[in-house]
Write an enzyme that holds these catalytic residues in place. Structure first.
Site, PDB file in Angstrom:
ATOM      1  N   TRP A  98     -34.378 -11.477 -25.622  1.00 56.26           N
ATOM      2  CA  TRP A  98     -34.633 -12.799 -26.226  1.00 56.26           C
ATOM      3  C   TRP A  98     -35.368 -12.629 -27.557  1.00 56.26           C
ATOM      4  O   TRP A  98     -35.144 -13.368 -28.511  1.00 56.26           O
ATOM      5  CB  TRP A  98     -35.473 -13.647 -25.264  1.00 56.26           C
ATOM      6  CG  TRP A  98     -35.901 -14.967 -25.824  1.00 56.26           C
ATOM      7  CD1 TRP A  98     -35.216 -16.137 -25.763  1.00 56.26           C
ATOM      8  CD2 TRP A  98     -37.100 -15.273 -26.554  1.00 56.26           C
ATOM      9  NE1 TRP A  98     -35.901 -17.147 -26.395  1.00 56.26           N
ATOM     10  CE2 TRP A  98     -37.067 -16.635 -26.891  1.00 56.26           C
ATOM     11  CE3 TRP A  98     -38.203 -14.517 -26.953  1.00 56.26           C
ATOM     12  CZ2 TRP A  98     -38.089 -17.267 -27.610  1.00 56.26           C
ATOM     13  CZ3 TRP A  98     -39.220 -15.134 -27.664  1.00 56.26           C
ATOM     14  CH2 TRP A  98     -39.149 -16.497 -27.984  1.00 56.26           C
ATOM     15  N   HIS A  99     -36.260 -11.612 -27.598  1.00 57.67           N
ATOM     16  CA  HIS A  99     -37.058 -11.406 -28.807  1.00 57.67           C
ATOM     17  C   HIS A  99     -36.216 -10.929 -29.982  1.00 57.67           C
ATOM     18  O   HIS A  99     -36.566 -11.185 -31.135  1.00 57.67           O
ATOM     19  CB  HIS A  99     -38.180 -10.406 -28.550  1.00 57.67           C
ATOM     20  CG  HIS A  99     -39.337 -11.023 -27.839  1.00 57.67           C
ATOM     21  ND1 HIS A  99     -39.407 -11.109 -26.472  1.00 57.67           N
ATOM     22  CD2 HIS A  99     -40.464 -11.616 -28.308  1.00 57.67           C
ATOM     23  CE1 HIS A  99     -40.533 -11.717 -26.130  1.00 57.67           C
ATOM     24  NE2 HIS A  99     -41.183 -12.047 -27.225  1.00 57.67           N
ATOM     25  N   GLY A 100     -35.154 -10.218 -29.720  1.00 61.10           N
ATOM     26  CA  GLY A 100     -34.338  -9.763 -30.843  1.00 61.10           C
ATOM     27  C   GLY A 100     -33.218  -8.872 -30.387  1.00 61.10           C
ATOM     28  O   GLY A 100     -33.271  -8.276 -29.308  1.00 61.10           O
ATOM     29  N   PHE A 125     -37.538 -14.535 -34.150  1.00 58.61           N
ATOM     30  CA  PHE A 125     -36.967 -14.584 -32.799  1.00 58.61           C
ATOM     31  C   PHE A 125     -36.315 -15.924 -32.527  1.00 58.61           C
ATOM     32  O   PHE A 125     -35.820 -16.192 -31.510  1.00 58.61           O
ATOM     33  CB  PHE A 125     -38.050 -14.295 -31.757  1.00 58.61           C
ATOM     34  CG  PHE A 125     -38.797 -13.021 -32.047  1.00 58.61           C
ATOM     35  CD1 PHE A 125     -38.118 -11.900 -32.510  1.00 58.61           C
ATOM     36  CD2 PHE A 125     -40.153 -12.947 -31.899  1.00 58.61           C
ATOM     37  CE1 PHE A 125     -38.800 -10.732 -32.799  1.00 58.61           C
ATOM     38  CE2 PHE A 125     -40.846 -11.779 -32.174  1.00 58.61           C
ATOM     39  CZ  PHE A 125     -40.170 -10.675 -32.630  1.00 58.61           C
TER      40      PHE A 125
END
Lengths: 361, 470
Positions: free
Chosen positions: B318-320, B470
């Site tokens: 989800w962060h990247g 993000f």
């Protein structure tokens, strides 16, 4: 809200602002900066107030008191038994980051016999303004040599400055000089404030980008409102653009101009690049520029030295980078003590070469 | 437009003036929605269409799910909404990562498609999904007004970097009048300044050191690298926590309440506790909509471990879109598994042997060290950089020593701040960052000190918020 409450609130705000302001004034003077020692100068932008203290706690942590000429050097007294070399340059030469006895000017003077090396460096000085500095010092110091201290930006950026005025005749440059920049005028308006308050200096430094933007906007509005001005500006620019010679020609003409004051030598400060701890070498772009500057120097009988090898050797000898400070950035930035040792060696060698090769004659 | 910019101050002043002029609550709602879209459109006007599509599909499918009595059809609508929202998110966020990874596997030259990642897409997508899932689970009532739902998705203070707000928390607030109260404005302003202080004074100043070292970690000494990783640990916390506080502060001024997103995570004594204190809104989202959906801890010890691992892996992703985030998420997932095992079988015994205080100190140290080390892949632009840093951390006597004085001072202050929190001293009431316990009597002095600090020590080249990417 009644009037009494508003009055009390305003009183609280005022008292808090003053008390906290005094606290930060003391704090800034102790750890970050002194009040400004800049005096507005219509030719070179600004010069330093004689006998003032220069201190910037955000890069290195040295306090140096300037001499009566406003130079970061000891008090000058003309001694006919000594030869005199004036170092012309910007913050690299001025070296406010280190104590005076450790800058390359002082170190070279100590190692050379019979030379008085005068540091005339000034923060942000444009290469084309070094002529004015040398000219002002000419009468009192009677220099035997002018050492132009340069780096990559001094050639690449300064020689393509739009404020350079070129006077030509029959396609030959007669004179090059720099038009004074408007932004320096700002200092005039704030002079009382910035010369007495470190807090004001620091706030202005922080807000500088916004102030300059606002100032340019005002200037643009003025120009827009005054069609005559607008026309003059455009005309000058178009003429300049039409006849504008390349950087090499400008720099070459400038060297010739400097040589009218005294013989000239160039000390080129080359930044380093670090691939790994063991693989350290002269930064590529500055090195390429140094080759061009060297070529122009040769054409004008000016001795040239690049400090790159001295700096690399110093790094490997000590294991410590010649540029940078713990409170700013490592291994980039201005010369630290280690770097000044290396550059002083290069400067000594340059002056010895000048003596040996008889350029001064 | 970032909260610490001049543009935002102008934007916010205009918004306040327009809201004050608008007498009717419905007008105020539309004003807020319009300004939220302006705020988002400031980055890229074309992506306004995207946020509108996500909002509209969420609202429409929410309605379909709510009105549909048959379970199978409800499920179909939910799946369709998930497909649309996650499809958009995947396209923008993961296409290049996917193509790049396949090409690398097939040893083909890298191909990068020209896809610009919309700011905050992960945040508003998750927010919308929470609504439709909650409608499906019959946990929230339907929102019949498209304008209110759009404002829930696009509410500008938390639009681009959270906190991720649940429909059940936010939508009811839209049914009350939007009013300015002196109390809210004062507290909101202090919270905002507290956040700005964290972001500008701590995070941005630390980034001046961290960014340079991360460019060439191979030339620095082990001690400098240790300083860097601890500095980054504090930077990312203050950057994100600062943003969250600013978002909470702005919302408070406008009369809205947003959930707390951080609770001194580096005072945690286990990785599980860390995730209860770090990015709380995301942790809760992942728990409620991923972990529990997979069965949570109801299907035996082994499945629980697997569920936790998958949840954290997805959290990392989800962060990247990068293998670094996958590694980071996977390691956190494994650590949660180990922590669970430890708590169930070993913790009590060890506490008896070494005593509670020593045990608490050791577990705190291990947690902080573990989290800090895991920030390395999170911050590294490439896996190679992580490797360079980790391999040099224990290499003594080699490389350039850079002990950035400002970083050391800031970290010192941060340590004192954390100790004060841990000790729960009454002094904390004077710090607006601790917004639960404000001391109003000294508020003017505190605000003046904060303004001076911000003015004098903001770095001229301030960096954007880390979580924007993000």
């Amino acid at each position: 809200m009644n009037n009494g409450y508003i009055k009390l609130l305003l009183k609280k705000i005022l008292v808090s602002t003053i008390v906290v302001g005094i606290f930060f004034e003391v704090f800034l003077r102790a750890f970050i900066t002194t009040p400004s020692n800049h005096i507005y100068d219509p030719v070179i932008g600004f010069r330093y107030q004689p006998h003032s203290v220069i201190f910037l706690g955000t890069e290195g942590y040295a306090r140096n008191r300037l001499n009566s000429l406003g130079l970061n050097d000891q008090e000058f007294k003309y001694d006919p038994s000594l030869k005199h070399a004036i170092l012309l340059g910007d913050s690299y030469t001025e070296a406010r980051q280190v104590d005076r006895e450790f800058n390359f000017s002082s170190l070279a003077e100590q190692s050379l016999q019979g030379w008085d090396v005068i540091n005339s460096g000034r923060d942000g000085l444009h290469v084309l303004n070094t002529y004015h500095v040398a000219q002002r010092l000419q009468t009192g110091i009677k220099p035997d040599l002018l050492v132009l201290v340069m780096n990559n930006g001094d050639y690449i950026d300064d020689m393509s400055d739009k404020n350079i005025v070129i006077k030509s005749k029959n396609n030959e440059i007669q004179d090059v000089y720099l038009k004074a920049k408007d932004k320096e005028k700002l200092k005039q308006y704030f002079s009382y404030l910035i010369q007495n308050s470190a807090l004001a200096v620091h706030i202005i430094r922080q807000l500088k980008p916004i102030i300059i933007k606002a100032f340019s906007m005002v200037q643009s509005v003025n120009i827009f409102n005054n069609k005559g001005n607008q026309q003059t500006t455009r005309l000058t620019d178009s003429v300049n653009r039409k006849v504008r010679p390349n950087k090499k020609a400008i720099f070459s003409a400038y060297l010739k101009k400097l040589q009218k004051i005294a013989p000239v030598a160039i000390l080129y400060i080359n930044q380093l690049e670090y691939k790994t701890v063991e693989n350290v070498y002269p930064a590529e772009k500055p090195y390429r520029t140094s080759l061009i500057v060297n070529e122009i120097a040769k054409e004008n009988d000016v001795l040239f030295i690049n400090t790159a090898d001295y700096l690399v050797n110093q790094y490997f000898a000590t294991g410590s980078p010649p540029f940078g400070f713990h409170n700013k950035g490592l291994p980039g930035g201005h010369l630290n003590k280690n770097g000044h040792i290396a550059v002083s060696k290069a400067l000594s060698d340059l002056i010895k070469r000048v003596e040996q090769e008889g350029v001064m004659l | 437009m970032i909260f610490t910019s001049f543009t935002f101050i102008i934007f916010f002043i205009i918004l306040i003036v327009v809201l004050l002029i608008s007498q009717n609550n419905t007008y105020r709602l539309y004003v807020l929605l319009t300004f939220s879209y302006i705020f988002y459109g400031w980055w890229n006007i074309y992506y306004l269409a995207l946020i509108f599509i996500v909002s509209f599909s969420g609202w429409l499918f929410g309605k379909f799910i709510y009105n549909e009595p048959r379970k199978q059809i409800k499920k179909f609508y939910l799946s369709a909404n998930l497909l649309i929202s996650l499809g958009i998110l995947s396209y923008y966020k993961y296409t290049n990562f996917f193509i790049g990874s396949i090409n690398k596997l097939l040893e083909k030259p890298p191909v990068v498609l020209d896809i610009l990642l919309p700011v905050g897409i992960s945040f508003f997508t998750f927010q919308t999904l929470s609504y439709t899932i909650d409608i499906y689970r019959e946990k929230v009532p339907i929102c019949r007004s498209l304008a209110k739902f759009s404002l829930f998705v696009a509410f500008f203070p938390q639009l681009v970097a959270g906190p991720i707000v649940r429909a059940s928390d936010f939508l009811p607030q839209l049914y009350h009048d939007i009013k300015f109260k002196t109390e809210n404005c004062l507290i909101g302003a202090q919270i905002f300044l507290g956040g700005a202080l964290q972001k500008v004074l701590i995070a941005d100043n630390l980034s001046q050191f961290v960014d340079i070292v991360y460019q060439q970690p191979q030339i620095y000494s082990s001690l400098t690298l240790w300083l860097t990783i601890f500095a980054y640990s504090m930077q990312i916390f203050c950057d994100f926590s600062g943003y969250s506080l600013m978002a909470i502060g702005i919302s408070r001024i406008l009369g809205f309440s947003l959930p707390k997103n951080f609770n001194m995570p580096y005072n945690a004594r286990s990785i599980t506790e860390f995730w209860h204190r770090w990015h709380i809104s995301l942790s809760l989202w992942l728990r409620d909509y991923v972990y529990i959906s997979m069965g949570g801890n109801r299907k035996g010890v082994f499945r629980t471990q697997v569920n936790m691992f998958i949840t954290m892996l997805l959290g990392g992703l989800w962060h990247g879109a990068s293998w670094n985030f996958v590694i980071w998420g996977a390691l956190h997932g494994m650590a949660l598994g180990v922590n669970r095992f430890w708590t169930l079988f070993l913790s009590a015994k060890l506490k008896n042997i070494i005593g509670f205080k020593v045990y608490a100190l050791c577990t705190w140290l291990i947690t902080v060290l573990f989290v800090t080390l895991l920030w390395i892949p999170f911050r590294s632009p490439e896996t190679e950089t992580s490797y360079q840093i980790i391999s040099r951390l224990f290499l003594v006597g080699d490389g350039i020593d850079w002990f950035h004085i400002q970083t050391i001072i800031i970290l010192g202050i941060a340590v004192v701040w954390h100790i004060m929190h841990w000790a729960n001293t009454s002094l904390l009431c004077n710090f607006p960052v601790n917004y639960d316990k404000l001391n109003r009597s000294k508020s003017v002095l505190i605000i003046i000190i904060m303004l001076y600090l911000l003015l004098l020590f903001f770095p001229i080249n301030n960096s954007p918020f880390i979580y924007f990417q993000f």
